[in-house]
Enzyme design. Structure first.
Site, PDB file in Angstrom:
ATOM      1  N   HIS A 121      17.255  14.415 -16.960  1.00 46.86           N
ATOM      2  CA  HIS A 121      16.871  15.459 -17.910  1.00 46.86           C
ATOM      3  C   HIS A 121      15.423  15.892 -17.693  1.00 46.86           C
ATOM      4  O   HIS A 121      14.631  15.154 -17.105  1.00 46.86           O
ATOM      5  CB  HIS A 121      17.043  14.964 -19.351  1.00 46.86           C
ATOM      6  CG  HIS A 121      16.131  13.838 -19.735  1.00 46.86           C
ATOM      7  ND1 HIS A 121      16.355  12.537 -19.355  1.00 46.86           N
ATOM      8  CD2 HIS A 121      14.984  13.821 -20.452  1.00 46.86           C
ATOM      9  CE1 HIS A 121      15.377  11.763 -19.831  1.00 46.86           C
ATOM     10  NE2 HIS A 121      14.523  12.525 -20.499  1.00 46.86           N
ATOM     11  N   CYS A 166      -7.285  35.265  -5.296  1.00 46.05           N
ATOM     12  CA  CYS A 166      -6.768  34.100  -6.021  1.00 46.05           C
ATOM     13  C   CYS A 166      -7.123  32.839  -5.230  1.00 46.05           C
ATOM     14  O   CYS A 166      -6.881  32.765  -4.018  1.00 46.05           O
ATOM     15  CB  CYS A 166      -5.256  34.244  -6.184  1.00 46.05           C
ATOM     16  SG  CYS A 166      -4.400  32.713  -6.579  1.00 46.05           S
ATOM     17  N   GLU A 223     -11.075   4.858 -13.885  1.00 49.10           N
ATOM     18  CA  GLU A 223     -10.540   6.203 -14.113  1.00 49.10           C
ATOM     19  C   GLU A 223     -10.782   6.643 -15.560  1.00 49.10           C
ATOM     20  O   GLU A 223     -11.223   7.759 -15.817  1.00 49.10           O
ATOM     21  CB  GLU A 223      -9.041   6.249 -13.809  1.00 49.10           C
ATOM     22  CG  GLU A 223      -8.704   6.267 -12.321  1.00 49.10           C
ATOM     23  CD  GLU A 223      -8.606   4.885 -11.695  1.00 49.10           C
ATOM     24  OE1 GLU A 223      -8.922   3.885 -12.369  1.00 49.10           O
ATOM     25  OE2 GLU A 223      -8.209   4.822 -10.512  1.00 49.10           O
TER      26      GLU A 223
HETATM   27 ZN   LIG Z   1      -2.270  33.406  -5.897  1.00 50.22          ZN
END
Ligand SMILES: [Zn+2]
Ligand SMILES: [Zn+2]
Ligand SMILES: [Zn+2]
Length: 332
Positions: A166, A196, A309
């Site tokens: 799922h 971009c 971390e």
């Molecule tokens: Zn892009």
């Protein structure tokens, strides 16, 4: 010598340890084995044990919440957020609060308890992607929501409480911080260069080739330059596309092919690891843009997040992405 690498999109630093580089067999882990046998609310015949379905595919005349489906979407029985009510945003001194409004749905991906995304037919994986798109488009009509996160936890170590395959969708009244950071940083890059950052990264990765895993006409899978986790992989559309739910029709089948092929390789290289998969798409209301490129981030569960971390927000990754990509490229 270990290396510090910075992810150009999030600005996040990671430590890649090249000396003690760990190969697939060095990770201690439990393989995901689907046992079956226990009562499962997602199996056909038990439809009455889930909240009533909001979407089903494959029915041939069978009624709602009865067997005969190939895929079902139901509200989560134990939702992280509740659907009823208003947000009531307010301040408490310097603190901010609002009601926990959201939608939490489960996509039951197959009637077969034992199938996985890697083993089911490509067409079935494509149907799952269409169902997620349908649900996202519907949830977007609710003006309280600002973001819809689609994700999958596979295997108990990755947080899956039921083994039947799922995915989940959570609609949120805020844009999550991790997404906001990515979108804002991509926007800054775009404002400066009119390109971009993801499209630039894709072009460069194709040129270099070292971190490429696989690809087809519309999608590719690659190991990012500064991955947080061993074998972390990103799947991206080759051409600029800012929202998962607004892709051109042929993209869904193409994504199903890459996803299924990739997960099959992951199973063979790491012997059926548990994993988390998240879809990062544009926030609601800003879906059409030239700066944010939607993608899937996929993290096999091989290491534990520990004090360093938590304390620093940067990760130690014992497997260089060039190595993980090489293993996955070579797998069949
Ligand atoms: Zn892009
Ligand atoms: Zn089941
Ligand atoms: Zn992302």
């Amino acid at each position: 010598m270990p290396e510090l690498r910075k992810d150009p999109i999030t600005g996040r630093w990671v430590i890649i340890s090249t000396d003690r580089s760990r190969r697939p067999m060095d990770f201690l882990r439990e393989s995901v084995k689907i046992k079956g046998g226990n009562f499962c609310p997602f199996c056909p015949g038990n439809e009455g044990k889930t909240p009533s379905e909001v979407l089903a595919y494959g029915r041939n005349g069978s009624g709602r919440d009865t067997p005969g489906w190939s895929l079902r979407v139901v509200p989560n029985k134990f939702p992280a957020l509740g659907i009823e009510g208003s947000l009531d945003r307010e301040g408490e001194g310097l603190f901010d609060r609002m009601n926990g409004i959201g939608a939490h749905e489960v996509v039951i991906e197959s009637p077969d308890h034992r199938s996985t995304l890697a083993t089911m037919p490509q067409k079935a994986v494509e149907e799952i992607l269409w169902a997620c798109r349908d649900r996202m488009l519907d949830l977007k009509n609710d003006r309280r929501f600002r973001y819809i996160l689609l994700f999958k936890n596979h295997g108990e170590p990755a947080g899956a409480s039921l083994e039947h395959t799922h995915s989940q969708l959570i609609a949120l009244p805020i844009v999550p911080r991790r997404v906001r950071e990515e979108v804002d940083s991509a926007k800054r890059y775009y404002d400066e260069k009119e390109r971009c950052i993801f499209c630039d990264m894709i072009r460069q990765e194709i040129d270099i080739g070292d971190r490429m895993i696989l690809g087809n006409e519309y999608f590719l899978a690659l190991a990012p330059y500064a991955p947080r986790f061993p074998f972390e992989t990103w799947i991206l559309p080759r051409q600029h596309s800012s929202a998962f739910e607004n892709m051109p029709t042929p993209y869904y089948g193409s994504l199903a092919e890459v996803l299924r092929d990739f997960l099959g390789r992951l199973d063979s290289v790491l012997s059926f690891p548990s994993y988390n998969l998240v879809v990062h798409t544009s926030p609601l209301g800003e879906e059409i843009n030239d700066h944010y490129h939607w993608h899937i981030e996929m993290m096999p569960k091989l290491t534990k997040v520990a004090g360093f971390e938590w304390g620093t927000g940067f990760y130690i990754n014992p497997t260089p992405p060039e190595e993980s990509a090489r293993f996955l490229r070579g797998a069949t």
